[in-house]
Motif scaffolding. Structure first.
Motif, PDB file in Angstrom:
ATOM      1  N   GLY A  30      45.142  50.421  47.608  1.00 23.00           N
ATOM      2  CA  GLY A  30      44.849  49.312  47.072  1.00 23.00           C
ATOM      3  C   GLY A  30      44.187  48.441  48.790  1.00 23.00           C
ATOM      4  N   LEU A  31      44.257  49.802  50.697  1.00 20.86           N
ATOM      5  CA  LEU A  31      43.314  48.800  51.269  1.00 20.86           C
ATOM      6  C   LEU A  31      42.304  48.834  50.706  1.00 20.86           C
ATOM      7  CD1 LEU A  31      42.792  48.349  53.966  1.00 20.86           C
ATOM      8  CD2 LEU A  31      43.117  50.908  54.313  1.00 20.86           C
ATOM      9  N   SER A  32      41.221  49.524  50.075  1.00 17.85           N
ATOM     10  CA  SER A  32      40.458  50.038  49.380  1.00 17.85           C
ATOM     11  C   SER A  32      39.920  48.918  48.183  1.00 17.85           C
ATOM     12  CB  SER A  32      39.876  50.952  48.230  1.00 17.85           C
ATOM     13  OG  SER A  32      38.792  50.725  47.941  1.00 17.85           O
ATOM     14  N   MET A  33      40.326  48.479  47.717  1.00 17.88           N
ATOM     15  CA  MET A  33      40.476  47.072  46.826  1.00 17.88           C
ATOM     16  C   MET A  33      41.040  45.431  47.164  1.00 17.88           C
ATOM     17  SD  MET A  33      43.402  48.088  43.812  1.00 17.88           S
ATOM     18  CE  MET A  33      42.802  47.056  41.835  1.00 17.88           C
ATOM     19  N   ALA A  34      41.834  46.194  48.434  1.00 16.19           N
ATOM     20  CA  ALA A  34      42.059  44.476  49.421  1.00 16.19           C
ATOM     21  C   ALA A  34      40.421  44.466  50.339  1.00 16.19           C
ATOM     22  CB  ALA A  34      43.241  44.643  50.107  1.00 16.19           C
ATOM     23  N   LEU A  35      39.943  45.077  50.581  1.00 11.90           N
ATOM     24  CA  LEU A  35      38.687  45.444  51.158  1.00 11.90           C
ATOM     25  C   LEU A  35      37.380  44.681  50.452  1.00 11.90           C
ATOM     26  CD1 LEU A  35      38.806  48.168  53.951  1.00 11.90           C
ATOM     27  CD2 LEU A  35      39.420  45.708  54.622  1.00 11.90           C
ATOM     28  N   THR A  36      37.420  45.521  49.753  1.00 10.03           N
ATOM     29  CA  THR A  36      36.519  45.260  48.715  1.00 10.03           C
ATOM     30  C   THR A  36      36.389  43.625  47.456  1.00 10.03           C
ATOM     31  OG1 THR A  36      36.608  46.554  47.374  1.00 10.03           O
ATOM     32  CG2 THR A  36      35.393  47.495  48.544  1.00 10.03           C
ATOM     33  N   GLY A  37      37.739  43.089  47.040  1.00 15.77           N
ATOM     34  CA  GLY A  37      37.787  42.371  46.587  1.00 15.77           C
ATOM     35  C   GLY A  37      37.977  41.134  46.502  1.00 15.77           C
ATOM     36  N   ASN A  38      38.515  40.273  46.241  1.00 15.54           N
ATOM     37  CA  ASN A  38      37.999  38.553  46.880  1.00 15.54           C
ATOM     38  C   ASN A  38      39.205  37.885  46.375  1.00 15.54           C
ATOM     39  OD1 ASN A  38      37.110  36.492  47.994  1.00 15.54           O
ATOM     40  ND2 ASN A  38      36.669  36.078  45.706  1.00 15.54           N
ATOM     41  N   TYR A  39      40.318  38.315  46.686  1.00 15.74           N
ATOM     42  CA  TYR A  39      41.491  37.928  46.563  1.00 15.74           C
ATOM     43  C   TYR A  39      41.597  36.405  46.985  1.00 15.74           C
ATOM     44  CZ  TYR A  39      41.581  42.172  44.463  1.00 15.74           C
ATOM     45  OH  TYR A  39      41.300  43.414  43.895  1.00 15.74           O
ATOM     46  N   ASP A  40      42.997  36.131  46.758  1.00 18.42           N
ATOM     47  CA  ASP A  40      43.735  34.949  47.192  1.00 18.42           C
ATOM     48  C   ASP A  40      44.964  35.261  47.755  1.00 18.42           C
ATOM     49  OD1 ASP A  40      41.671  32.772  46.532  1.00 18.42           O
ATOM     50  OD2 ASP A  40      42.849  33.340  43.983  1.00 18.42           O
ATOM     51  N   VAL A  41      45.823  35.902  47.611  1.00 15.06           N
ATOM     52  CA  VAL A  41      46.819  36.591  47.668  1.00 15.06           C
ATOM     53  C   VAL A  41      46.900  37.770  47.434  1.00 15.06           C
ATOM     54  CG1 VAL A  41      49.560  36.261  47.412  1.00 15.06           C
ATOM     55  CG2 VAL A  41      48.292  33.850  47.558  1.00 15.06           C
ATOM     56  N   ILE A  42      48.025  38.587  48.748  1.00 19.98           N
ATOM     57  CA  ILE A  42      47.847  39.735  48.474  1.00 19.98           C
ATOM     58  C   ILE A  42      49.492  40.158  47.881  1.00 19.98           C
ATOM     59  CG2 ILE A  42      47.716  42.136  49.257  1.00 19.98           C
ATOM     60  CD1 ILE A  42      45.098  41.442  49.855  1.00 19.98           C
ATOM     61  N   ILE A  43      50.004  40.747  47.399  1.00 22.00           N
ATOM     62  CA  ILE A  43      51.867  41.145  47.376  1.00 22.00           C
ATOM     63  C   ILE A  43      51.534  42.348  47.971  1.00 22.00           C
ATOM     64  CG2 ILE A  43      53.246  41.003  46.012  1.00 22.00           C
ATOM     65  CD1 ILE A  43      52.549  39.088  43.958  1.00 22.00           C
ATOM     66  N   LEU A  44      52.194  42.849  48.579  1.00 20.51           N
ATOM     67  CA  LEU A  44      52.036  43.826  49.021  1.00 20.51           C
ATOM     68  C   LEU A  44      53.914  45.154  49.964  1.00 20.51           C
ATOM     69  CD1 LEU A  44      50.458  46.302  50.690  1.00 20.51           C
ATOM     70  CD2 LEU A  44      50.581  45.043  52.337  1.00 20.51           C
ATOM     71  N   ASP A  45      53.797  45.533  48.717  1.00 19.42           N
ATOM     72  CA  ASP A  45      55.215  46.926  49.011  1.00 19.42           C
ATOM     73  C   ASP A  45      54.769  47.468  50.356  1.00 19.42           C
ATOM     74  OD1 ASP A  45      57.435  47.506  48.206  1.00 19.42           O
ATOM     75  OD2 ASP A  45      56.863  49.183  47.697  1.00 19.42           O
ATOM     76  N   ILE A  46      55.541  47.498  51.532  1.00 17.60           N
ATOM     77  CA  ILE A  46      55.540  48.450  52.400  1.00 17.60           C
ATOM     78  C   ILE A  46      55.862  49.779  52.377  1.00 17.60           C
ATOM     79  CG2 ILE A  46      57.062  48.743  54.603  1.00 17.60           C
ATOM     80  CD1 ILE A  46      57.576  45.780  54.940  1.00 17.60           C
ATOM     81  N   MET A  47      56.069  50.233  51.332  1.00 18.05           N
ATOM     82  CA  MET A  47      56.881  51.696  51.430  1.00 18.05           C
ATOM     83  C   MET A  47      56.161  52.241  50.140  1.00 18.05           C
ATOM     84  SD  MET A  47      58.773  51.957  53.093  1.00 18.05           S
ATOM     85  CE  MET A  47      59.167  54.090  53.171  1.00 18.05           C
ATOM     86  N   LEU A  48      54.809  53.063  50.943  1.00 19.06           N
ATOM     87  CA  LEU A  48      53.417  53.768  49.881  1.00 19.06           C
ATOM     88  C   LEU A  48      53.372  54.375  50.173  1.00 19.06           C
ATOM     89  CD1 LEU A  48      51.598  50.091  49.264  1.00 19.06           C
ATOM     90  CD2 LEU A  48      53.221  50.620  47.481  1.00 19.06           C
ATOM     91  N   PRO A  49      52.799  55.332  49.154  1.00 15.52           N
ATOM     92  CA  PRO A  49      51.946  56.849  49.472  1.00 15.52           C
ATOM     93  C   PRO A  49      50.705  56.372  49.504  1.00 15.52           C
ATOM     94  CG  PRO A  49      52.040  56.084  47.034  1.00 15.52           C
ATOM     95  CD  PRO A  49      52.769  54.956  47.687  1.00 15.52           C
ATOM     96  N   SER A  50      50.392  57.235  50.408  1.00 12.38           N
ATOM     97  CA  SER A  50      48.803  57.520  50.925  1.00 12.38           C
ATOM     98  C   SER A  50      48.953  57.367  52.410  1.00 12.38           C
ATOM     99  CB  SER A  50      47.988  57.153  49.733  1.00 12.38           C
ATOM    100  OG  SER A  50      47.698  57.488  48.755  1.00 12.38           O
ATOM    101  N   VAL A  51      48.855  55.079  52.668  1.00 12.67           N
ATOM    102  CA  VAL A  51      49.509  54.387  53.386  1.00 12.67           C
ATOM    103  C   VAL A  51      50.258  53.532  53.158  1.00 12.67           C
ATOM    104  CG1 VAL A  51      47.596  52.395  55.032  1.00 12.67           C
ATOM    105  CG2 VAL A  51      46.355  54.550  53.663  1.00 12.67           C
ATOM    106  N   ASP A  52      51.106  52.613  54.188  1.00 12.44           N
ATOM    107  CA  ASP A  52      52.292  52.103  53.901  1.00 12.44           C
ATOM    108  C   ASP A  52      51.802  51.257  53.665  1.00 12.44           C
ATOM    109  OD1 ASP A  52      52.867  50.893  56.785  1.00 12.44           O
ATOM    110  OD2 ASP A  52      52.058  53.602  56.989  1.00 12.44           O
ATOM    111  N   GLY A  53      52.675  49.820  53.430  1.00 12.09           N
ATOM    112  CA  GLY A  53      51.957  48.419  53.832  1.00 12.09           C
ATOM    113  C   GLY A  53      51.735  47.767  54.629  1.00 12.09           C
TER     114      GLY A  53
END
Length: 223
Positions: A36-59
């Motif tokens: 999700g972090l990689s997609m957020a940094l490289t994508g062109n998003y208007d809004v991110i809906i982000l859960d806090i409890m996540l595997p690998s990197v928390d929200g």
């Protein structure tokens, strides 16, 4: 509008994706914080809906990294934690809104619309200029100078996905999701046909569509 959904619940992610796509949103999704972090940094998003409890990197770590990289995309946090201190922590970390689980889809939709009304979401989010071509993300058009290149909806979605993911290889699977949604698919041959048609239309206008095929991997924008 383009939304990134980062949520590790399969059922919730599926229902939100289908619901948002039915409302006309373009949705990319993942269940993993690192991806999700990689997609957020490289994508062109208007809004991110982000859960806090996540595997690998928390929200919250994902959100903090985004803000430290000066990425000002709107972020709506989702969490089962409903205490005031939890909401305050999320908002102070850089979230624009905080929604407690369980929630209704109508409330989520209303909060998204509220975020989208808050002026300019991202600098230069209305268009992407590349190789003399101008992709207008609001009008859904592609121009070369003053010449309009008349793309079909699927051709436009391919160009939009590629131009929004520069400097990265985009797989046929990701292109298929961008065109048809996560729970449907189009074949690689169909993608090739749409891309070939878009290239020909650009050539007629005097332009070269800067999308190259990387055999065995996918596609990449190369100026």
């Amino acid at each position: 509008m383009k939304i990134l959904l980062v949520e590790d619940s399969i059922s919730l992610r599926r229902s939100l994706t289908i619901g948002l796509q039915n409302l006309g949103f373009t949705v990319d999704d993942t269940d993993d914080g690192s991806e999700g972090l990689s997609m957020a940094l490289t994508g062109n998003y208007d809004v991110i809906i982000l859960d806090i409890m996540l595997p690998s990197v928390d929200g919250l770590t994902l959100l903090k990294t985004l803000r430290h990289s000066h990425n000002d995309v709107r972020v709506l946090l989702l969490s089962a934690k409903s205490q005031p201190e939890d909401r305050v922590k999320g908002l102070l970390t850089g979230a624009d809104d905080y929604l407690t689980k369980p929630f209704s889809f109508d409330e989520l939709h209303a909060r998204l619309l509220s975020l989208l009304r808050r002026g300019s979401l991202r600098k230069n989010c209305d268009q992407i200029d590349l190789a003399g071509l101008t992709l207008d993300l609001q009008l859904k058009t592609l121009r070369y100078g003053k010449t309009l290149i008349d793309l079909t909806p699927n051709e436009y979605r391919i160009v939009e996905c590629m131009f929004s993911n520069q400097n990265t290889v985009v797989t046929p699977e990701k292109l298929s999701e961008h065109i048809a949604g996560q729970y449907d698919a189009i074949s690689k041959n169909s993608i090739e046909a749409h891309l070939s048609s878009a290239r020909k239309k650009a050539k007629v206008a005097g332009a070269t569509l800067p999308i190259q095929t990387k055999r065995g991997f996918g596609y990449m924008v190369v100026e």
